[in-house]
Structures are given as structure tokens and as C-alpha cells.
Write a protein that holds these residues in place. Structure first.
Motif, PDB file in Angstrom:
ATOM      1  N   ASP A   1       3.415   4.206  -1.565  1.00 63.47           N
ATOM      2  CA  ASP A   1       3.818   2.847  -1.229  1.00 63.47           C
ATOM      3  C   ASP A   1       5.339   2.746  -1.185  1.00 63.47           C
ATOM      4  O   ASP A   1       6.060   3.691  -1.532  1.00 63.47           O
ATOM      5  CB  ASP A   1       3.185   1.840  -2.188  1.00 63.47           C
ATOM      6  N   ASP A   2       5.838   1.585  -0.772  1.00 62.69           N
ATOM      7  CA  ASP A   2       7.262   1.415  -0.573  1.00 62.69           C
ATOM      8  C   ASP A   2       8.042   1.541  -1.874  1.00 62.69           C
ATOM      9  O   ASP A   2       9.144   2.090  -1.910  1.00 62.69           O
ATOM     10  CB  ASP A   2       7.541   0.059   0.086  1.00 62.69           C
TER      11      ASP A   2
ATOM     12  N   ARG B   1       3.282   4.025  10.670  1.00 64.03           N
ATOM     13  CA  ARG B   1       3.014   2.724  11.284  1.00 64.03           C
ATOM     14  C   ARG B   1       2.412   1.767  10.259  1.00 64.03           C
ATOM     15  O   ARG B   1       1.797   2.194   9.277  1.00 64.03           O
ATOM     16  CB  ARG B   1       2.051   2.897  12.455  1.00 64.03           C
ATOM     17  N   PRO B   2       2.552   0.477  10.464  1.00 62.56           N
ATOM     18  CA  PRO B   2       1.964  -0.509   9.537  1.00 62.56           C
ATOM     19  C   PRO B   2       0.440  -0.403   9.525  1.00 62.56           C
ATOM     20  O   PRO B   2      -0.191  -0.091  10.534  1.00 62.56           O
ATOM     21  CB  PRO B   2       2.412  -1.853  10.126  1.00 62.56           C
ATOM     22  N   ARG B   3      -0.114  -0.674   8.354  1.00 59.08           N
ATOM     23  CA  ARG B   3      -1.570  -0.663   8.193  1.00 59.08           C
ATOM     24  C   ARG B   3      -1.998  -1.860   7.358  1.00 59.08           C
ATOM     25  O   ARG B   3      -1.299  -2.250   6.428  1.00 59.08           O
ATOM     26  CB  ARG B   3      -2.032   0.634   7.501  1.00 59.08           C
TER      27      ARG B   3
ATOM     28  N   GLU C   1      -0.906  -6.150   4.713  1.00 62.92           N
ATOM     29  CA  GLU C   1      -0.237  -5.173   5.573  1.00 62.92           C
ATOM     30  C   GLU C   1       0.858  -4.450   4.802  1.00 62.92           C
ATOM     31  O   GLU C   1       1.677  -5.062   4.118  1.00 62.92           O
ATOM     32  CB  GLU C   1       0.368  -5.855   6.800  1.00 62.92           C
ATOM     33  N   VAL C   2       0.852  -3.136   4.909  1.00 61.25           N
ATOM     34  CA  VAL C   2       1.873  -2.302   4.269  1.00 61.25           C
ATOM     35  C   VAL C   2       2.337  -1.259   5.268  1.00 61.25           C
ATOM     36  O   VAL C   2       1.674  -0.989   6.280  1.00 61.25           O
ATOM     37  CB  VAL C   2       1.335  -1.594   2.998  1.00 61.25           C
ATOM     38  N   VAL C   3       3.470  -0.665   4.981  1.00 64.79           N
ATOM     39  CA  VAL C   3       3.994   0.443   5.794  1.00 64.79           C
ATOM     40  C   VAL C   3       4.060   1.663   4.876  1.00 64.79           C
ATOM     41  O   VAL C   3       5.055   1.871   4.177  1.00 64.79           O
ATOM     42  CB  VAL C   3       5.379   0.121   6.379  1.00 64.79           C
TER      43      VAL C   3
END
Length: 359
Positions: free
Chosen positions: A309-310, A328-330, A337-339
Motif C-alpha cells: 500500500d501507499d 494502475r488504480p484498483r 480505490e487504491v494505487v
């Protein structure tokens, strides 16, 4: 609480000679070898002997994971009476709340239930392998009896080992309690590793292969996680949940896990998802949004890949030897939504995070 093993079936080195046929007399022999004596008391006798109410005795029995005992059933041994008496004395003499004893008993019972089941399986598989080689379908009822006899003969040797390992693990847990911050406020790194397409792979295997595969997966995961100072929280079939508090070891664990699976001929590829944040700890397990996020990232990761995760990606940024590549975002179920960033191992010049991994 020492148990008597005077009546244990004698089993010489090598294959067990004793092969009980499952008669009442044979079962009684095992009861004498393990609990110490055959069951001879009902619930009123054992509760009266321990000086506790039937209700308290029932709570203790259920906490150990056993079903309801009806009036007139002869289910208890002298070892049960001694254990219940010991628990009752602990509550009285230490001034502990009554609910403490069932909670502690339940924690021990859950661990021992799994330990016993695993030991039975390991010995049964070894007996089958020695007798039938790679033809598990040839296993017969006699194999189960031989495994039971073999396990019973090993009880005296295994019991001190169980106590020793428990004491070492308890020491480690107390050290963590005294040397780290309160886990309720301290952020940790939670990771999941799972085998890719495990269900599809299992359909093509023989009956014994999935068990061997899961065992191999658990063994490899445990070795990798503990080698880097992490802790395996639990294993569920084709998935392992682990925890660590340091960033660099967490990255090494994740990458070593996927590499170990890729190099193993028995296992399909694996994938890992990791998240950084606070968790709720309860009875050795972990819960919370951080755990859920790590689980969802694992499901989104590609075969042989590691998603973080970020929050964890930011902590990894200054470390040499690792790089995180935004993907890509998911939309993750229950998370939003996370990247995710893909974690990779690098040597020499470190890649910039501006490079996007098109995964």
C-alpha cells in the motif's frame, strides 16, 4: 501435570509392532497410555471431587473443546479431575476472576487441538510412506492402528519438547511485551502470501498431493518469515498471514517468499500483499483495516508479484536494495480505490518511483 504412561504399548525402533484392531480393549490401552486411566467418572463425581459446581466444570470441559456430557455418561478420568482441581485452586489462590480460567483453557485447547491433529497426520503419512511408498491409495485400516501405536510410544519424548517450545515462545512474547510499544498504538506491517490458482491446481492432483503441497507451502513460509524476524500469525490452507514491525525485513520476507515458491518444483507461484498501519491484536490474531487492506492487495497482485500500500511504499522509498513501482488504480472490495505499488528487488542504481509498472 505428569501423566502415567506405564501401560503404553511397547513399540520398538522402526515400524510399530502393535496394531490394535480398534476393539474396546485396544481403545482402553490407549486411554491408559495417554490420559492415564480409562474414563470412570461422571460429571457430578468430577465436579464434586474438584470442589466446583457442575456449571463451572461444564465451562472448563467446553473450553477444552469437548461436547456436552449428559448425566450418567462416564467420560472423565482421574487426569481430568486433577486438571479441574488445579484450575479451581489457581482461581481461588491467585484471586483470579472465574472467567479467566476458561479463557486461558480455551487458548491452550485451540493450540493443542491443532497440534495433536497435525502430529497424527504427520505420523500417519510417514507410516503410509514407509509401507506403500508413493501409492497412498494402498493405505489400509492397519496403517491407522500402527500410527496410533507409534504416536503413543513417542508421547514421553514429545511431552518435554512441547513444554520446552512453549516456554521459549512465552519468553519471546514476554520480551516483546516489555521491549516494544503498546501494540494498540504501534503501527506494524501485515502481509499475506497465497498460492496462485490453488483450487485449479488441486483438481489435477492425486488425493495426497494437496496435503503435501500445503505442508510444503507452510514450511517454506514459516522458514522465510522467521528467518527475517517476522511472526507467522496463522496459516489457512493456501494462505499465510504474517506480521513484522520493521520495513526492510518485511520487504525481504515478501520477495523471498515469492522467489522460494518459484524455485520449488512442487508449488505453483505465489503472490504477496502488504500494508502498513495499526492493528487490533486479540489472542494471537490480528484484525482491522490494515489486515483487510493487505488481504485485498494480495488478491490483486500478479503471480510472483508483491503489492504494497501507499503507506508502506513511502517507508520503503529511502531504502537501498528495493524499489516500488506504482501500478494502475484498483478498486478493492471494502477498501475503496487504491494505487498499489509493486515491490521489486534492485541492485546498483535505484529506479525512480516515476516509472509505472503496467501490471
Amino acid at each position: 501435570m505428569p501423566l502415567s504412561h506405564d501401560a503404553a504399548p511397547e513399540v520398538p525402533d522402526g515400524e510399530p509392532a502393535l496394531e490394535p484392531a480398534g476393539t474396546e480393549a485396544d481403545l482402553e490401552a490407549f486411554e491408559r497410555a495417554l490420559p492415564g486411566r480409562p474414563a470412570s467418572m461422571g460429571r457430578r463425581e468430577v465436579s464434586r471431587g474438584a470442589g466446583v459446581s457442575i456449571r463451572s466444570a461444564r465451562k472448563f470441559w467446553h473450553a477444552m473443546g469437548f461436547p456436552v456430557v449428559h448425566e450418567g455418561d462416564t467420560m472423565f478420568t482421574e487426569a481430568d479431575l486433577a486438571a479441574l482441581s488445579s484450575v479451581a485452586a489457581m482461581v481461588r489462590e491467585e484471586g483470579l476472576p472465574e472467567d479467566f480460567a476458561p479463557a486461558m483453557t480455551r487458548a491452550i485447547a485451540r493450540t493443542m487441538d491443532r497440534l495433536a491433529a497435525r502430529q497424527v497426520q504427520l505420523v500417519s503419512e510417514e507410516i503410509g510412506r514407509l509401507r506403500h511408498g508413493d501409492a497412498p491409495d494402498e493405505a489400509a485400516a492397519g496403517d491407522s492402528a500402527a500410527a496410533a501405536a507409534r504416536l503413543t510410544s513417542l508421547t514421553d519424548e514429545l511431552e518435554p519438547l512441547v513444554v520446552y517450545v512453549w516456554r521459549r515462545q512465552l519468553t519471546a512474547s514476554i520480551q516483546r511485551l516489555l521491549t516494544v510499544e503498546d501494540d494498540s498504538t504501534r503501527a506494524s506491517i501485515i502481509g499475506f502470501a497465497d498460492l496462485v490458482n490453488f483450487t485449479s491446481v488441486v483438481r489435477r492432483l492425486t488425493e495426497s498431493d494437496p496435503a503435501r503441497m500445503v505442508q510444503r507451502f507452510e514450511d517454506l513460509c514459516t522458514d522465510v518469515v522467521t528467518a527475517h524476524g517476522g511472526r507467522v500469525i496463522k496459516t489457512v490452507g493456501d494462505e499465510v498471514l504474517f506480521q513484522t514491525f520493521e520495513v526492510a525485513p518485511a520487504a525481504a520476507i515478501a520477495l523471498d517468499l515469492v522467489e522460494a515458491m518459484s524455485e520449488d518444483d512442487l508449488l505453483p507461484s505465489a503472490r504477496v500483499g502488504m500494508a502498513h498501519g495499526p492493528v487490533v491484536r486479540r489472542l494471537g490474531d490480528v484484525f482491522g483495516t490494515t489486515v483487510n487492506r493487505a488481504s485485498r492487495l494480495t488478491a490483486a497482485a500478479p503471480p510472483g508479484g508483491v503489492f504494497v500500500d501507499d503507506a508502506l511504499a513511502r517507508l520503503l522509498e529511502p531504502l537501498s536494495g528495493f524499489s516500488t513501482l506504482p501500478t494502475r488504480p484498483r478498486a478493492l472490495r471494502g477498501i475503496g480505490e487504491v494505487v498499489p505499488s509493486r515491490l521489486v528487488r534492485v541492485t546498483g542504481v535505484r529506479r525512480s518511483r516515476d516509472v509505472t509498472a503496467h501490471v
